[in-house]
Enzyme design. Sequence first.
Site, PDB file in Angstrom:
ATOM      1  N   HIS A 188       0.935  -1.249   0.231  1.00  0.00           N
ATOM      2  CA  HIS A 188       0.119  -0.010  -0.007  1.00  0.00           C
ATOM      3  C   HIS A 188       0.869   1.197   0.025  1.00  0.00           C
ATOM      4  CE1 HIS A 188      -2.784  -3.251   1.783  1.00  0.00           C
ATOM      5  NE2 HIS A 188      -3.604  -2.610   1.016  1.00  0.00           N
TER       6      HIS A 188
ATOM      7  N   HIS B   7      -6.624   6.810  -1.798  1.00  0.00           N
ATOM      8  CA  HIS B   7      -7.648   5.811  -1.212  1.00  0.00           C
ATOM      9  C   HIS B   7      -6.804   4.849  -0.266  1.00  0.00           C
ATOM     10  CE1 HIS B   7      -5.144   3.100  -3.964  1.00  0.00           C
ATOM     11  NE2 HIS B   7      -5.822   2.068  -3.388  1.00  0.00           N
TER      12      HIS B   7
END
Length: 344
Positions: free
Chosen positions: A204, A243
Site C-alpha cells: 500500500h 484511497h
Amino acid sequence: SLKQFGGGIDITSPVERVMVILTEVKKLAPLAENVKVMTDIDWVMEVIKTNKLYSISIETPGSRLGLVDAEVQAWLKVTTESSNDSSGWMDRDLDSYLFERQRKRNAIESTDDESVQEMELNELMPFPPTVKFQLDETLSKIDQWKFDVFRFAEQTGPALALPYMSLKLFYKHDLIRKFELSNRNLKNLFDKLQSGYIKENPYHNATHAADVLQTVHYFIVKACHQHLEDVDILGALLAAIIHDYEHPGVNNSYLQRTKHSKAIRYNDRSILESYHVAAAFTIMLDPEYDVFQNLPEDQYWEVRRTMISMVLATDMTQHFQLLTQLRTKLTAEIFPQPEDCEDK
C-alpha cells in the site's frame, strides 16, 4: 497501352533493372552454393527496396551484432535526416540532443491545447531531457491495460510517480480548465499525499496508488466515459489518489483487535478506509492544498460524495455485497440509470 504506343519499348527505371539483374545473378549455379555471396546479395536488394542506399552506416567490430552505441546512431540519424527507419533507434534511450531537437519542432508545429497543457506540466514537474523522453514513451501506453507502472515509477523516481501521474491525468481529462483548478494547489496536494504513503510499506505505497489511478483512468476511457460527467471523473480520480493515504500496512481486523485509536474513532467500521478519506479532506482544508476553491458548492458535495463512496468501497468486507448489488443491477432493463449516483 504504353508499350503499344511506344512501339514495344519497356518503360522501367534503372533501379528496377538493377533488381532484375540481381535476381538473375542469384540463380547462377556457382553463386547459389556460396552462402556468403547470397547473403550479401540479399542485403543489397533489401537496402535498395527500403530506400536506405544513402543512409549512414557504422562499421565496428560489434556493429553486425547490433552492439553499436545507440546514442551515436541516434545523433547520426537526426543530423543527416537521411534514414527512413524510425522504429529501431527511436525505441532506445536517446540523448538530450535528440529530445531537444524534437521538443523544439513540436513547439513550432503544435499550438493546440494539448501542447499547452504539456508545457504547463513540464514547468510544474521538470525532468532531464533523456528522462522526459523515456517518460513520454511509457505514458504513450497510459490508456492500455498493460501499462507498466513499475517502469514508470523507476523513471520518475519513487517520490514523484504519484504526483506526476495525477497531474498528467488531470491534464489529459482537461479537468484543470473545466473546473478552473489551481495547478499549483494540485501540485502541492499531490506532493503532500505522496509523502503520506509509507515507502517501506511493501504493497500500500505510492506506486500502488499510481497503479490504481491509472487503472481507474483505463476503465473511464474504455468503458464508462459515456455514462460519466466531468464532475464524476474528477471525484473518481481523486478517490484513486487518496484511497490508501497513510496506510500503516496492517488491516482493519488488526486495528480493531488491538483497540487502536483509529478503530475507536471510526467505531470498528471500515476503519482504514474512513481514515484515508478523512485525513485527505483535512489536508484540503488548508488553502495551500485546497483544490476545490473555485468549485460551486453543489459540485463540491458531489465530488466529496463520490470520493467517500469509492474509497469506502475498497473495504474488502464489503466486496461480495457490492458484487451482488452490481449483478442485480445488471439484470435491470436500463443500466446504468443516467441520474442514479449509485449506478455510476
